[in-house]
Design an enzyme around this catalytic site. Structure first.
Site, PDB file in Angstrom:
ATOM      1  N   ARG A  26     -70.949  21.612 -88.601  1.00 30.45           N
ATOM      2  CA  ARG A  26     -70.776  20.242 -88.113  1.00 30.45           C
ATOM      3  C   ARG A  26     -71.379  20.070 -86.716  1.00 30.45           C
ATOM      4  O   ARG A  26     -71.815  21.018 -86.093  1.00 30.45           O
ATOM      5  CB  ARG A  26     -69.312  19.818 -88.050  1.00 30.45           C
ATOM      6  CG  ARG A  26     -68.636  19.700 -89.367  1.00 30.45           C
ATOM      7  CD  ARG A  26     -67.429  18.783 -89.219  1.00 30.45           C
ATOM      8  NE  ARG A  26     -66.687  18.795 -90.456  1.00 30.45           N
ATOM      9  CZ  ARG A  26     -67.065  18.141 -91.531  1.00 30.45           C
ATOM     10  NH1 ARG A  26     -68.137  17.399 -91.500  1.00 30.45           N
ATOM     11  NH2 ARG A  26     -66.357  18.215 -92.636  1.00 30.45           N
ATOM     12  N   GLU A  80     -67.225  26.686 -86.107  1.00 29.11           N
ATOM     13  CA  GLU A  80     -66.483  25.495 -85.670  1.00 29.11           C
ATOM     14  C   GLU A  80     -65.188  25.949 -84.994  1.00 29.11           C
ATOM     15  O   GLU A  80     -64.503  26.829 -85.496  1.00 29.11           O
ATOM     16  CB  GLU A  80     -66.154  24.638 -86.896  1.00 29.11           C
ATOM     17  CG  GLU A  80     -65.576  23.297 -86.547  1.00 29.11           C
ATOM     18  CD  GLU A  80     -65.403  22.427 -87.785  1.00 29.11           C
ATOM     19  OE1 GLU A  80     -65.828  21.283 -87.743  1.00 29.11           O
ATOM     20  OE2 GLU A  80     -64.829  22.901 -88.773  1.00 29.11           O
TER      21      GLU A  80
HETATM   22  N1  DCP Z   1     -61.564  17.479 -88.591  1.00 27.46           N
HETATM   23  C1  DCP Z   1     -61.245  16.194 -88.180  1.00 27.46           C
HETATM   24  N2  DCP Z   1     -62.089  15.551 -87.322  1.00 27.46           N
HETATM   25  C2  DCP Z   1     -63.225  16.130 -86.900  1.00 27.46           C
HETATM   26  C3  DCP Z   1     -63.571  17.414 -87.332  1.00 27.46           C
HETATM   27  C4  DCP Z   1     -62.714  18.070 -88.195  1.00 27.46           C
HETATM   28  O1  DCP Z   1     -60.209  15.649 -88.571  1.00 27.46           O
HETATM   29  N3  DCP Z   1     -63.995  15.469 -86.051  1.00 27.46           N
HETATM   30  C5  DCP Z   1     -60.613  18.225 -89.442  1.00 27.46           C
HETATM   31  C6  DCP Z   1     -60.912  18.237 -90.919  1.00 27.46           C
HETATM   32  C7  DCP Z   1     -60.350  19.554 -91.374  1.00 27.46           C
HETATM   33  C8  DCP Z   1     -60.512  20.459 -90.162  1.00 27.46           C
HETATM   34  O2  DCP Z   1     -60.625  19.593 -89.043  1.00 27.46           O
HETATM   35  O3  DCP Z   1     -58.980  19.432 -91.679  1.00 27.46           O
HETATM   36  C9  DCP Z   1     -61.723  21.374 -90.271  1.00 27.46           C
HETATM   37  O4  DCP Z   1     -62.781  20.550 -90.660  1.00 27.46           O
HETATM   38  P1  DCP Z   1     -64.118  20.925 -91.419  1.00 27.46           P
HETATM   39  O5  DCP Z   1     -64.306  20.181 -92.677  1.00 27.46           O
HETATM   40  O6  DCP Z   1     -65.199  20.714 -90.428  1.00 27.46           O
HETATM   41  O7  DCP Z   1     -64.024  22.481 -91.676  1.00 27.46           O
HETATM   42  P2  DCP Z   1     -63.663  23.240 -92.966  1.00 27.46           P
HETATM   43  O8  DCP Z   1     -63.010  24.516 -92.534  1.00 27.46           O
HETATM   44  O9  DCP Z   1     -62.907  22.356 -93.900  1.00 27.46           O
HETATM   45  O10 DCP Z   1     -65.091  23.527 -93.558  1.00 27.46           O
HETATM   46  P3  DCP Z   1     -65.526  24.412 -94.805  1.00 27.46           P
HETATM   47  O11 DCP Z   1     -64.344  24.679 -95.666  1.00 27.46           O
HETATM   48  O12 DCP Z   1     -66.566  23.563 -95.473  1.00 27.46           O
HETATM   49  O13 DCP Z   1     -66.091  25.654 -94.208  1.00 27.46           O
END
Ligand code: DCP
Length: 258
Positions: free
Chosen positions: A125, A52
């Site tokens: 995602r 991502e």
């Molecule tokens: N985010 C958002 N809107 C989106 C996509 C992401 O506001 N359309 C934000 C949410 C998090 C950050 O971006 O603060 C990263 O989102 P993810 O939950 O997709 O990624 P993580 O790093 O939290 O995933 P994981 O810890 O599960 O690997």
């Protein structure tokens, strides 16, 4: 899991061989999508994980023209969105979806071109969770207004329809954990921009995941999306360091896709 298993996955759940197949890992913030994606990458030689693009959202390039010539600076759009969601949510959702669209359209890694099975790209995602989880939630919270929401939906539908089969998913892996567990993991990893996130926000995102992937009550606008098979994995258990739990989860992926 072996490439033979992935080949069976390709032929049973997906269409013809020798095309790229696309699988997305979905789940709440900090549930462990990146960790799980790495496990998949290491377990199957035909699988390529496309990370991502969070770092892009934290460093948006801003070329500026001054009397002395061009200068480069950057802004942290993720931080701006969490700091002032009413001002920045639409901009953030536009940028995050556009950057993700680019990653979905990325050509296959060279090593997979030689692959005898069906190469699989795995996304953390998708453009679908961008819309049906995050952007929709921000609209419902009043952080994206009706005009912005209409504009967002219009270009999102247009782009998904234009790119058609190049961004269609053949499978979704839903890492499911309680909002409390995600809150703990979020605190532990300590991403600076996310420190103001409240449990209530994760609960809303959790409900959105459940509505879309379990209850199937989210109104989706793309026919193919409603038919994508969903594998639900219990991510409540800590799997980051526990190889036994990792093995069990990978077996479930293997069984589902074989
Ligand atoms: N985010 C958002 N809107 C989106 C996509 C992401 O506001 N359309 C934000 C949410 C998090 C950050 O971006 O603060 C990263 O989102 P993810 O939950 O997709 O990624 P993580 O790093 O939290 O995933 P994981 O810890 O599960 O690997």
């Amino acid at each position: 899991f072996s490439s033979a298993v992935f080949y069976r996955f390709a032929s049973s759940h997906m269409s013809r061989s020798n095309e790229i197949k696309r699988v997305s890992i979905e789940g709440n913030i900090a549930v462990g999508k990146s960790t799980f994606a790495k496990l998949l990458q290491n377990a199957g030689q035909d699988w390529e994980v496309i990370a991502e693009p969070v770092s892009k959202w934290q460093n948006v390039d801003q070329p500026t023209q001054t009397v002395d010539g061009a200068q480069q600076s950057s802004s942290n759009l993720l931080e701006m969105m969490y700091h002032d969601p009413k001002r920045w949510s639409y901009t953030f959702q536009t940028f995050s979806c556009m950057s993700r669209m680019r990653t979905h359209l990325q050509p296959l890694a060279a090593r997979l071109l030689q692959s005898t099975g069906t190469p699989v790209q795995v996304y953390e995602r998708s453009v679908y969770s961008d819309r049906y989880i995050f952007a929709l939630n921000m609209f419902e919270l009043g952080c994206i207004n009706s005009t912005e929401w209409a504009v967002y939906q219009d270009w999102h539908s247009f782009l998904v329809e234009q790119f058609g089969h190049r961004i269609q998913l053949e499978g979704i892996i839903y890492l499911r954990a309680s909002p409390q567990t995600c809150m703990e993991r979020l605190g532990r990893r300590g991403r600076m921009e996310e420190q103001g996130i409240q449990l209530d926000y994760l609960e809303k995102l959790h409900t959105k995941h459940e509505d879309w992937l379990i209850n199937k009550s989210t109104k989706v606008h793309f026919e193919h999306l409603a038919k994508v098979p969903v594998l639900v994995l219990d991510a409540e258990v800590e799997f980051e360091k526990d190889t036994k739990v990792q093995g069990d989860l990978l077996t479930k992926v293997k069984d589902f896709f074989s």
